[in-house]
Write a protein that holds these residues in place. Structure first.
Motif, PDB file in Angstrom:
ATOM      1  N   GLN A 130     -39.853  32.231  10.164  1.00 15.94           N
ATOM      2  CA  GLN A 130     -39.516  32.851   9.371  1.00 15.94           C
ATOM      3  C   GLN A 130     -40.542  32.625   8.000  1.00 15.94           C
ATOM      4  O   GLN A 130     -40.618  31.524   7.547  1.00 15.94           O
ATOM      5  CB  GLN A 130     -38.145  32.842   9.730  1.00 15.94           C
ATOM      6  CG  GLN A 130     -37.339  33.604  10.327  1.00 15.94           C
ATOM      7  CD  GLN A 130     -36.975  32.841  11.314  1.00 15.94           C
ATOM      8  OE1 GLN A 130     -37.314  31.207  10.826  1.00 15.94           O
ATOM      9  NE2 GLN A 130     -36.920  32.887  12.879  1.00 15.94           N
ATOM     10  N   ALA A 131     -40.949  33.836   7.159  1.00 15.21           N
ATOM     11  CA  ALA A 131     -41.417  33.516   6.246  1.00 15.21           C
ATOM     12  C   ALA A 131     -40.964  33.801   4.982  1.00 15.21           C
ATOM     13  O   ALA A 131     -41.040  32.221   4.267  1.00 15.21           O
ATOM     14  CB  ALA A 131     -42.287  34.827   6.113  1.00 15.21           C
ATOM     15  N   PRO A 132     -39.016  33.701   4.789  1.00 18.86           N
ATOM     16  CA  PRO A 132     -38.518  33.310   3.397  1.00 18.86           C
ATOM     17  C   PRO A 132     -38.414  31.763   3.739  1.00 18.86           C
ATOM     18  O   PRO A 132     -37.936  30.750   3.914  1.00 18.86           O
ATOM     19  CB  PRO A 132     -37.822  33.843   3.769  1.00 18.86           C
ATOM     20  CG  PRO A 132     -37.816  35.509   4.787  1.00 18.86           C
ATOM     21  CD  PRO A 132     -38.733  34.703   5.660  1.00 18.86           C
ATOM     22  N   VAL A 133     -38.052  31.221   5.082  1.00 20.05           N
ATOM     23  CA  VAL A 133     -37.594  29.993   5.324  1.00 20.05           C
ATOM     24  C   VAL A 133     -39.056  29.615   4.404  1.00 20.05           C
ATOM     25  O   VAL A 133     -39.151  28.403   4.144  1.00 20.05           O
ATOM     26  CB  VAL A 133     -37.553  29.639   7.213  1.00 20.05           C
ATOM     27  CG1 VAL A 133     -37.766  27.871   6.619  1.00 20.05           C
ATOM     28  CG2 VAL A 133     -36.657  30.100   7.242  1.00 20.05           C
ATOM     29  N   ARG A 134     -40.386  29.638   4.929  1.00 18.50           N
ATOM     30  CA  ARG A 134     -41.401  28.700   4.957  1.00 18.50           C
ATOM     31  C   ARG A 134     -41.720  28.956   3.379  1.00 18.50           C
ATOM     32  O   ARG A 134     -42.223  28.190   2.319  1.00 18.50           O
ATOM     33  CB  ARG A 134     -43.057  29.512   5.538  1.00 18.50           C
ATOM     34  CG  ARG A 134     -42.800  29.431   7.396  1.00 18.50           C
ATOM     35  CD  ARG A 134     -44.194  29.454   6.922  1.00 18.50           C
ATOM     36  NE  ARG A 134     -44.495  30.809   6.925  1.00 18.50           N
ATOM     37  CZ  ARG A 134     -44.202  31.962   8.131  1.00 18.50           C
ATOM     38  NH1 ARG A 134     -43.653  31.690   8.926  1.00 18.50           N
ATOM     39  NH2 ARG A 134     -44.892  33.408   7.903  1.00 18.50           N
ATOM     40  N   LEU A 135     -40.862  30.144   2.846  1.00 17.95           N
ATOM     41  CA  LEU A 135     -40.911  30.035   1.220  1.00 17.95           C
ATOM     42  C   LEU A 135     -40.725  28.571   0.445  1.00 17.95           C
ATOM     43  O   LEU A 135     -40.583  28.521  -0.345  1.00 17.95           O
ATOM     44  CB  LEU A 135     -41.329  31.394   0.609  1.00 17.95           C
ATOM     45  CG  LEU A 135     -42.263  32.649   0.763  1.00 17.95           C
ATOM     46  CD1 LEU A 135     -41.156  34.092   0.056  1.00 17.95           C
ATOM     47  CD2 LEU A 135     -42.878  32.281  -0.448  1.00 17.95           C
ATOM     48  N   ALA A 136     -39.292  29.137   0.895  1.00 19.81           N
ATOM     49  CA  ALA A 136     -38.171  27.966   0.663  1.00 19.81           C
ATOM     50  C   ALA A 136     -39.079  26.591   0.699  1.00 19.81           C
ATOM     51  O   ALA A 136     -38.643  25.852  -0.125  1.00 19.81           O
ATOM     52  CB  ALA A 136     -36.511  27.711   1.012  1.00 19.81           C
ATOM     53  N   GLY A 137     -39.268  25.877   1.801  1.00 22.30           N
ATOM     54  CA  GLY A 137     -40.129  25.148   1.949  1.00 22.30           C
ATOM     55  C   GLY A 137     -41.087  24.723   1.064  1.00 22.30           C
ATOM     56  O   GLY A 137     -41.007  24.099   0.621  1.00 22.30           O
ATOM     57  N   LEU A 138     -41.769  25.953   0.266  1.00 25.26           N
ATOM     58  CA  LEU A 138     -42.662  25.510  -0.503  1.00 25.26           C
ATOM     59  C   LEU A 138     -42.494  25.152  -2.153  1.00 25.26           C
ATOM     60  O   LEU A 138     -42.525  23.849  -2.713  1.00 25.26           O
ATOM     61  CB  LEU A 138     -43.871  26.895  -1.008  1.00 25.26           C
ATOM     62  CG  LEU A 138     -45.171  27.918   0.406  1.00 25.26           C
ATOM     63  CD1 LEU A 138     -45.130  28.676   0.609  1.00 25.26           C
ATOM     64  CD2 LEU A 138     -46.233  26.094   0.694  1.00 25.26           C
ATOM     65  N   TYR A 139     -40.552  26.069  -1.624  1.00 26.96           N
ATOM     66  CA  TYR A 139     -40.646  26.037  -3.564  1.00 26.96           C
ATOM     67  C   TYR A 139     -39.534  24.456  -3.202  1.00 26.96           C
ATOM     68  O   TYR A 139     -39.766  23.723  -4.598  1.00 26.96           O
ATOM     69  CB  TYR A 139     -39.695  27.028  -3.834  1.00 26.96           C
ATOM     70  CG  TYR A 139     -39.739  28.269  -3.661  1.00 26.96           C
ATOM     71  CD1 TYR A 139     -40.551  28.175  -5.564  1.00 26.96           C
ATOM     72  CD2 TYR A 139     -40.451  28.754  -3.346  1.00 26.96           C
ATOM     73  CE1 TYR A 139     -41.365  29.600  -6.098  1.00 26.96           C
ATOM     74  CE2 TYR A 139     -41.233  30.764  -3.411  1.00 26.96           C
ATOM     75  CZ  TYR A 139     -41.469  30.307  -5.316  1.00 26.96           C
ATOM     76  OH  TYR A 139     -41.424  31.406  -5.506  1.00 26.96           O
ATOM     77  N   ALA A 140     -39.389  24.458  -2.536  1.00 30.77           N
ATOM     78  CA  ALA A 140     -38.781  22.386  -2.275  1.00 30.77           C
ATOM     79  C   ALA A 140     -39.805  21.392  -2.588  1.00 30.77           C
ATOM     80  O   ALA A 140     -39.398  21.010  -3.682  1.00 30.77           O
ATOM     81  CB  ALA A 140     -38.038  22.435  -0.886  1.00 30.77           C
ATOM     82  N   LEU A 141     -40.110  22.138  -1.580  1.00 33.98           N
ATOM     83  CA  LEU A 141     -41.738  20.477  -2.575  1.00 33.98           C
ATOM     84  C   LEU A 141     -42.581  20.729  -3.650  1.00 33.98           C
ATOM     85  O   LEU A 141     -42.269  19.898  -3.907  1.00 33.98           O
ATOM     86  CB  LEU A 141     -42.739  20.897  -1.171  1.00 33.98           C
ATOM     87  CG  LEU A 141     -42.743  20.242   0.178  1.00 33.98           C
ATOM     88  CD1 LEU A 141     -44.362  20.684   0.721  1.00 33.98           C
ATOM     89  CD2 LEU A 141     -42.547  18.724   0.413  1.00 33.98           C
ATOM     90  N   ASP A 142     -42.827  21.726  -4.521  1.00 38.95           N
ATOM     91  CA  ASP A 142     -43.017  21.689  -5.632  1.00 38.95           C
ATOM     92  C   ASP A 142     -41.560  21.462  -6.203  1.00 38.95           C
ATOM     93  O   ASP A 142     -42.134  20.519  -7.449  1.00 38.95           O
ATOM     94  CB  ASP A 142     -42.979  23.407  -5.939  1.00 38.95           C
ATOM     95  CG  ASP A 142     -43.285  23.786  -7.663  1.00 38.95           C
ATOM     96  OD1 ASP A 142     -44.022  23.317  -8.171  1.00 38.95           O
ATOM     97  OD2 ASP A 142     -41.931  24.121  -8.324  1.00 38.95           O
ATOM     98  N   ARG A 143     -40.647  21.395  -6.318  1.00 33.25           N
ATOM     99  CA  ARG A 143     -39.644  20.890  -7.592  1.00 33.25           C
ATOM    100  C   ARG A 143     -39.560  19.246  -7.197  1.00 33.25           C
ATOM    101  O   ARG A 143     -38.819  18.751  -7.883  1.00 33.25           O
ATOM    102  CB  ARG A 143     -37.873  21.394  -6.364  1.00 33.25           C
ATOM    103  CG  ARG A 143     -36.512  21.080  -7.520  1.00 33.25           C
ATOM    104  CD  ARG A 143     -35.502  22.037  -7.514  1.00 33.25           C
ATOM    105  NE  ARG A 143     -35.454  21.248  -6.176  1.00 33.25           N
ATOM    106  CZ  ARG A 143     -35.295  22.754  -4.804  1.00 33.25           C
ATOM    107  NH1 ARG A 143     -35.906  23.549  -5.202  1.00 33.25           N
ATOM    108  NH2 ARG A 143     -34.874  22.542  -4.018  1.00 33.25           N
ATOM    109  N   LEU A 144     -39.737  18.903  -6.072  1.00 34.85           N
ATOM    110  CA  LEU A 144     -39.850  17.394  -5.502  1.00 34.85           C
ATOM    111  C   LEU A 144     -40.677  16.423  -5.737  1.00 34.85           C
ATOM    112  O   LEU A 144     -40.780  15.689  -6.434  1.00 34.85           O
ATOM    113  CB  LEU A 144     -39.557  17.745  -4.234  1.00 34.85           C
ATOM    114  CG  LEU A 144     -39.394  15.808  -3.616  1.00 34.85           C
ATOM    115  CD1 LEU A 144     -37.822  15.693  -3.615  1.00 34.85           C
ATOM    116  CD2 LEU A 144     -39.511  15.860  -2.313  1.00 34.85           C
ATOM    117  N   ALA A 145     -41.648  17.596  -5.922  1.00 33.14           N
ATOM    118  CA  ALA A 145     -42.826  16.860  -6.373  1.00 33.14           C
ATOM    119  C   ALA A 145     -43.025  16.478  -8.550  1.00 33.14           C
ATOM    120  O   ALA A 145     -43.230  15.349  -8.697  1.00 33.14           O
ATOM    121  CB  ALA A 145     -44.282  17.365  -6.469  1.00 33.14           C
ATOM    122  N   GLN A 146     -42.582  17.398  -8.787  1.00 32.18           N
ATOM    123  CA  GLN A 146     -41.912  17.793 -10.383  1.00 32.18           C
ATOM    124  C   GLN A 146     -41.451  17.234 -10.667  1.00 32.18           C
ATOM    125  O   GLN A 146     -41.438  16.370 -12.188  1.00 32.18           O
ATOM    126  CB  GLN A 146     -41.702  19.370 -10.600  1.00 32.18           C
ATOM    127  CG  GLN A 146     -41.427  19.206 -12.398  1.00 32.18           C
ATOM    128  CD  GLN A 146     -43.057  19.208 -12.945  1.00 32.18           C
ATOM    129  OE1 GLN A 146     -44.031  19.935 -12.175  1.00 32.18           O
ATOM    130  NE2 GLN A 146     -43.018  19.419 -14.041  1.00 32.18           N
TER     131      GLN A 146
END
Length: 411
Positions: A130-146
């Motif tokens: 599901q695309a929304p789940v993939r989007l959530a993964g992207l934002y989670a990675l971005d927040r984790l790196a920040q």
């Protein structure tokens, strides 16, 4: 009255602590001994004779020595107690440090486990259907790196790897449109962290971008700072914007395809630039671009106008078997090192007006299909047009003096 409990007495003996009762008895005994000694002395030597006074003075001297010795012993005992107390305190501090370090290690381990769990969960989300789940993964990675700067290069590589995954351009349908939105989000997250900002809060330093083979949509990296950027085999759908980008290290656009206009205006390439087999299907803009290192373009194709106006080319420029299907414009460009156009370079027309050639320049076996001008161009070294033709006829630039160029092997 009931006495202290047996356990209390045992604890007192085990701890080696004197009770108040024992201290009082000892004090009374010392006082009684002192009083008895004084009574005996006065009874024996208290008659007032000269001999008694001499004996009393001797006894007083001996008593002073004894008292002084006792005081010294008391000081030694006090020093001993102080040393023991300090050792106990140091031991307690050491134990406290050990406990604190153990607590810190436990907290660090817990934090690392939490970060690893979040990272693995976010990466797992990128593989969801599901695309929304993939989007959530992207934002989670971005927040984790920040929140964890040491993870930024790794997570940038994960985002780049997602964009490098095979992707066929869809014709229609909601699911392909959703995947395109996911990819646009991954692009945007990467770009926002590769553009230096005033506060440096969002900028990720030490990231080497690798988008080899990626399909990129309306890719815009204006003002970014890229080190060893690799776009080998990438496909740019829509306009590609690299306005005022600073490229350091080695930059590779080998086999890349730009479907629409490519904008590199004001960019700076501090290292070597590779454009082998690159294809520009629309206009390629390199105006005001600074090429510090070598620029290599072999078997490249410019299917529309190529603009290098006011470009500063400090290193060797090498165009070999490159096709300029329309106009190649180098007006007001500055070649500080040797430019080489050779081995069946073709172009509709070329403009080198007001261009400065600071070293030798070679146009070997270049085919100009239309007009070519060198109006007001300046040459500080030798220029060669060996085998060069204009509309099939040998080409001799009318603007140049005969001692500035050679026509050996001209067809």
């Amino acid at each position: 009255m009931a006495g202290p409990a047996p356990n209390d007495r045992d604890d007192s003996r085990a701890d080696g602590v004197l009770s108040s009762r024992t201290i009082l008895i000892c004090a009374l005994a010392v006082a009684a001994i002192a009083a008895g000694a004084c009574w005996v002395l006065f009874a024996w030597y208290g008659h007032g004779t000269e001999a008694d006074r001499i004996r009393l003075d001797g006894i007083r001297t001996v008593g002073t020595i004894v008292v002084g010795t006792g005081g010294a012993l008391a000081l030694l005992l006090a020093a001993r107690r102080q040393q023991t107390a300090e050792r106990d305190l140091a031991t307690k501090r050491a134990e406290l440090r050990v406990r604190e370090q153990a607590n810190n290690d436990a907290r660090h381990d817990a934090t690392e486990r939490r970060i690893n769990e979040l990272y693995l969960k976010a990466v797992e989300q990128l593989g969801a259907g599901q695309a929304p789940v993939r989007l959530a993964g992207l934002y989670a990675l971005d927040r984790l790196a920040q929140e964890n700067p040491r993870l930024r290069p790794t997570i940038a590589n994960v985002l780049s790897a997602y964009l490098r995954m095979p992707y066929d351009l869809p014709v229609s349908g909601p699911e392909p449109r959703q995947e395109r939105e996911v990819r646009l989000t991954a692009q945007r997250l990467l770009v926002q962290h590769l553009v230096p900002d005033a506060s440096q809060d969002l900028f990720w330093s030490g990231v080497e971008l690798d988008l080899s083979g990626a399909v990129l949509f309306d890719f815009a990296m204006n003002g970014a700072a890229l080190h060893n950027a690799r776009f080998t085999g990438a496909r740019f759908i829509g306009d590609a914007w690299f306005h005022e980008v600073t490229f350091t290290g080695t930059t590779r656009f080998d086999d890349a395809v730009f479907e629409n206009a490519a904008w590199f205006t004001g960019a700076t390439f501090t290292g070597s630039t590779h454009l082998d087999h690159v294809v520009f299907r629309n206009e390629a803009h390199f105006e005001d671009t600074d090429f510090v290192g070598a620029t290599l373009c072999r078997l490249g194709r410019f299917q529309s106008d190529a603009w290098f106006n006011r470009a500063l080319l400090r290193g060797v420029v090498y165009f070999s078997r490159t096709e300029f299907e329309r106009n190649a414009r180098f007006t007001d460009a500055d070649f500080l090192a040797t430019p080489v156009f050779e081995h069946e370079v073709t172009t509709q027309s070329a403009t080198f007006d007001n261009t400065r050639f600071g070293d030798e320049a070679w146009f070997d076996r270049v085919s100009f299909a239309n007009y070519t001008t060198f109006d007001n161009a300046t040459f500080e070294g030798h220029i060669g047009f060996d085998g060069t033709t204009l509309n099939g006829a040998p080409y001799r630039p009318p603007q140049l003096q005969s001692d500035q160029f050679s026509l050996e092997d001209t067809v």
